[in-house]
Write a protein that holds these residues in place. Structure first.
Motif, PDB file in Angstrom:
ATOM      1  N   UNK A   1       0.854  -1.206   0.000  1.00 53.37           N
ATOM      2  CA  UNK A   1       0.000   0.000   0.000  1.00 53.37           C
ATOM      3  C   UNK A   1       0.880   1.243   0.000  1.00 53.37           C
ATOM      4  N   UNK A   2       0.521   2.182  -0.875  1.00 59.84           N
ATOM      5  CA  UNK A   2       1.370   3.374  -0.920  1.00 59.84           C
ATOM      6  C   UNK A   2       1.146   4.195   0.343  1.00 59.84           C
ATOM      7  N   UNK A   3       2.152   4.953   0.642  1.00 60.50           N
ATOM      8  CA  UNK A   3       2.138   5.779   1.841  1.00 60.50           C
ATOM      9  C   UNK A   3       0.968   6.761   1.831  1.00 60.50           C
ATOM     10  N   UNK A   4       0.560   7.141   0.621  1.00 56.92           N
ATOM     11  CA  UNK A   4      -0.482   8.155   0.515  1.00 56.92           C
ATOM     12  C   UNK A   4      -1.694   7.595  -0.217  1.00 56.92           C
ATOM     13  N   UNK A   5      -2.099   6.389   0.166  1.00 53.45           N
ATOM     14  CA  UNK A   5      -3.246   5.728  -0.460  1.00 53.45           C
ATOM     15  C   UNK A   5      -4.497   6.583  -0.357  1.00 53.45           C
ATOM     16  N   UNK A   6      -4.559   7.423   0.670  1.00 52.60           N
ATOM     17  CA  UNK A   6      -5.760   8.232   0.887  1.00 52.60           C
ATOM     18  C   UNK A   6      -5.920   9.358  -0.124  1.00 52.60           C
ATOM     19  N   UNK A   7      -4.914   9.551  -0.995  1.00 54.48           N
ATOM     20  CA  UNK A   7      -5.082  10.577  -2.038  1.00 54.48           C
ATOM     21  C   UNK A   7      -6.138  10.177  -3.066  1.00 54.48           C
ATOM     22  N   UNK A   8      -6.330   8.876  -3.240  1.00 61.94           N
ATOM     23  CA  UNK A   8      -7.362   8.468  -4.199  1.00 61.94           C
ATOM     24  C   UNK A   8      -8.562   7.841  -3.478  1.00 61.94           C
ATOM     25  N   UNK A   9      -8.660   8.089  -2.177  1.00 60.98           N
ATOM     26  CA  UNK A   9      -9.743   7.484  -1.394  1.00 60.98           C
ATOM     27  C   UNK A   9     -10.866   8.488  -1.140  1.00 60.98           C
ATOM     28  N   UNK A  10     -12.067   7.938  -0.904  1.00 65.45           N
ATOM     29  CA  UNK A  10     -13.211   8.755  -0.507  1.00 65.45           C
ATOM     30  C   UNK A  10     -13.720   8.201   0.822  1.00 65.45           C
ATOM     31  N   UNK A  11     -13.997   9.089   1.756  1.00 64.29           N
ATOM     32  CA  UNK A  11     -14.417   8.690   3.101  1.00 64.29           C
ATOM     33  C   UNK A  11     -15.920   8.946   3.246  1.00 64.29           C
ATOM     34  N   UNK A  12     -16.603   8.033   3.928  1.00 69.45           N
ATOM     35  CA  UNK A  12     -18.040   8.170   4.182  1.00 69.45           C
ATOM     36  C   UNK A  12     -18.246   8.267   5.687  1.00 69.45           C
ATOM     37  N   UNK A  13     -18.915   9.315   6.135  1.00 67.19           N
ATOM     38  CA  UNK A  13     -19.150   9.464   7.579  1.00 67.19           C
ATOM     39  C   UNK A  13     -20.496   8.889   7.978  1.00 67.19           C
ATOM     40  N   UNK A  14     -20.460   8.049   9.005  1.00 63.51           N
ATOM     41  CA  UNK A  14     -21.691   7.509   9.597  1.00 63.51           C
ATOM     42  C   UNK A  14     -21.902   8.107  10.986  1.00 63.51           C
ATOM     43  N   UNK A  15     -23.090   8.649  11.189  1.00 65.17           N
ATOM     44  CA  UNK A  15     -23.504   9.146  12.503  1.00 65.17           C
ATOM     45  C   UNK A  15     -24.446   8.070  13.035  1.00 65.17           C
ATOM     46  N   UNK A  16     -23.931   7.162  13.885  1.00 64.25           N
ATOM     47  CA  UNK A  16     -24.625   5.902  14.131  1.00 64.25           C
ATOM     48  C   UNK A  16     -26.042   6.061  14.674  1.00 64.25           C
ATOM     49  N   UNK A  17     -26.235   7.074  15.486  1.00 69.12           N
ATOM     50  CA  UNK A  17     -27.559   7.295  16.081  1.00 69.12           C
ATOM     51  C   UNK A  17     -28.647   7.469  15.013  1.00 69.12           C
ATOM     52  N   UNK A  18     -28.256   7.966  13.837  1.00 71.18           N
ATOM     53  CA  UNK A  18     -29.235   8.322  12.809  1.00 71.18           C
ATOM     54  C   UNK A  18     -29.115   7.496  11.535  1.00 71.18           C
ATOM     55  N   UNK A  19     -28.289   6.454  11.533  1.00 71.75           N
ATOM     56  CA  UNK A  19     -28.045   5.743  10.273  1.00 71.75           C
ATOM     57  C   UNK A  19     -29.058   4.627  10.034  1.00 71.75           C
TER      58      UNK A  19
END
Ligand code: ISL
Length: 569
Positions: A1-19
């Motif tokens: 895994x490249x050191x900067x794998x997060x450059x091509x990544x997309x993050x999804x936020x879950x707010x558990x109380x409301x998911x």
């Protein structure tokens, strides 16, 4: 895994109380998330950031933690947690935990012990101070300094048992930890290592730029029309912040920094600060959440004070950050999270005729910039702000405290304050995820802890996941483009048509390949002179957000809320 794998990544936020609620108690839970892993996989995200699931009295929906090593029974068990983690990993999705260590709950054993006596061995784990000199504990103005809490009222709470006050930048049930004390830091690093050893993939760090305070805790200036002094100059990027984060890197991340993601939530940071925090050579954090673009529509009175932001404001600000972190550091890109009103209602247009188009237009602008994009649950459906009718419709402590202070103490007009809440309250982001047109939006079989947005009958995942022209399908394409295109992931950014009042346009470029992003962020047609985009005459359209976004080249016109992406190689 490249050191900067997060450059091509997309993050999804879950707010558990409301998911998603699996057991009908009206509150989302871990098994609810497990039941919807396919949704995340279809969308194509690489990382989930999970808002707090730890044991908590839920004064601030879990951002007040009473045990960092326990799952709150409301959300499930460690068995559920391990199953969730395995389910995500099996789909190639990483899990980033929320780390809330500027403060704990006042029900955390550390605080209970700290409060127990003046000479408790943990007394110094929090910020205890005697009343202001010459005043009795509890007397008017006797707080140790004049700072206000982010959630209204003073930032100090008197503990009658010892006659001293403790500092709480947020609610009185969120006492601030004293990071000056090395035992506090060790306890936090231990806990972080414990979670990483369990297999989680990083941390989103709550208000992490507030952890170092000027130890004398001086009074702040009182802005006109406000009740309290500004403490920010004494805790925002405090004197030892870089030392603490570098120490955390050495004691927690070192040896595994390549596989994890660290993002610091940092209200008030400037570009200069962000460069320091995210310069890889300094070994602190991978990226930070800055707040300038989501503060553009705040007037001098702060978040409740409405000041419309123009397209020019928005693009100049975001372009400034693109340029500022071009050579050193890395941007995180977001429109929404659990603290922000919905972007389609804020910078888009949530009326039925424009909701989907403007949600897609905003998604285009954000996802094709340089940085790591974050999608907040429901954003991929174009979920909008909520038509709250009365103060009883709200649940958020910040919202409720503000209403009480503004109406009861400052005597402001209740209808006006309600209008501010409707536009800006964090509860706009916290109504149930809209899964279907079933009762309660398919979120729960019981009574949801907060009522869903009534538009769920039209705006929901069941209607969108398989519809080719939905906001969901468009977000999928944006995410896919980042995965496939090195230009999107790592190209240079240049703003074009910089003074155009309607168009947000930019070029991304890398190794001779280039993309032109041309987006009309208004409901009026936007005209431009194609000569200003010389060199793009023969480019091909690779993405458009309207049903009739066919390749007409650069014709000098962009339709209301139209987004066009051209490629040149
Ligand atoms: O939403 C805000 C109030 O306008 C922000 O100031 C927010 O409080 C700030 O961004 C810090 O947020 C984080 O810490 C808070 C918590 O309530 C938020 O949900 C969290 O994101 C205290 O832990």
């Amino acid at each position: 895994m490249s050191e900067t794998w997060w450059k091509s990544a997309v993050v999804y936020q879950i707010y558990p109380r409301s998911f998603a609620d699996s057991d009908g108690d009206g509150i989302g839970d871990l098994r609810g998330i497990i039941q919807h892993l396919d949704h995340l996989q279809e969308l194509g995200v690489d990382v989930v950031w999970l808002s707090p699931i730890y044991a908590s009295p839920h004064d601030d929906n879990g951002y007040d933690i009473s045990d960092y090593r326990a799952i709150d029974p409301l959300f499930g068990t460690f068995e559920d947690f391990d199953e969730l983690l395995a389910g995500l990993h099996a789909r190639g999705i990483k899990l980033v935990m929320d780390l809330v260590v500027n403060h704990t709950s006042d029900e955390h054993p550390w605080f209970i012990e700290s409060a127990s006596s003046l000479d408790s061995p943990k007394r110094d784990w929090y910020w205890w101070r005697p009343p202001r000199e010459g005043l009795e504990a509890g007397a008017h103005g006797a707080e140790p300094n004049n700072w206000g809490s982010f959630f209204s009222g003073p930032a100090w709470q008197l503990d009658p048992a010892t006659g001293e006050y403790y500092l709480h930048l947020f609610s009185r049930k969120q006492p601030d930890l004293n990071w000056e004390n090395p035992e506090v830091r060790e306890a936090v690093y231990d806990m972080m290592n414990w979670w990483l050893d369990r297999g989680v993939d990083g941390f989103r760090m709550d208000v992490i730029n507030f952890i170092s305070k000027v130890v004398s805790l001086p009074d702040g200036e009182v802005p006109p029309g406000r009740l309290y002094g500004e403490g920010y100059p004494f805790f925002g990027q405090g004197p030892r912040i870089h030392e603490f984060l570098h120490e955390m890197h050495e004691k927690v991340f070192a040896g595994r920094a390549d596989r994890i993601l660290t993002v610091g939530e940092m209200p008030g940071v400037t570009i200069e600060d962000a460069r320091l925090f995210t310069d890889p050579a300094r070994a602190e954090l991978d990226m930070v959440f800055q707040f300038e673009h989501v503060d553009l529509d705040h007037g001098p009175g702060g978040k409740w004070d409405d000041r419309p932001a123009s397209v020019l404001d928005l693009k100049r600000n975001l372009a400034k950050w693109q340029e500022g972190l071009a050579d050193t550091g890395w941007n995180s890109l977001y429109w929404n999270n659990h603290d922000q009103p919905r972007v389609v209602s804020r910078f888009g247009d949530d009326r039925p005729e424009y909701r989907a188009a403007s949600a897609k237009a905003l998604g285009t602008v954000l996802h094709l910039m340089r940085g790591t994009p974050y999608v907040y649950q429901g954003e991929e459906l174009g979920m909008a702000n909520v038509p709250f009718e009365s103060i009883d419709d709200f649940r958020d402590i910040e919202t409720l405290n503000h209403y009480a202070e503004a109406v009861d103490i400052q005597g402001r007009d209740a209808a006006e304050v309600m209008a501010d809440l409707r536009r800006t309250s964090r509860d706009n982001a916290r109504t149930p995820m809209q899964w279907s047109d079933a009762p309660a939006a398919g979120f729960t079989t019981g009574t949801p802890w907060i009522a869903p947005n009534p538009d769920y009958v039209l705006v929901n995942a069941a209607a969108e996941t398989h519809a080719a022209d939905s906001v969901f399908s468009y977000y999928r394409q944006l995410i896919d483009l980042r995965h496939r295109s090195a230009v999107v992931a790592d190209g240079d950014f240049t703003l074009v048509l910089a003074d155009h009042p309607q168009l947000f346009a930019y070029v991304r470029e890398r190794d001779g390949k280039a993309l032109l992003v041309l987006v009309n962020l208004t409901g009026e047609p936007a005209r431009y002179d194609p000569a200003d985009l010389a060199g793009w005459e023969d480019a091909a359209l690779v993405l458009g957000n309207l049903a009739d976004s066919v390749d007409r080249g650069l014709r000098g016109l962009v339709e209301p809320w139209e987004a066009l992406v051209f490629e040149r190689s």
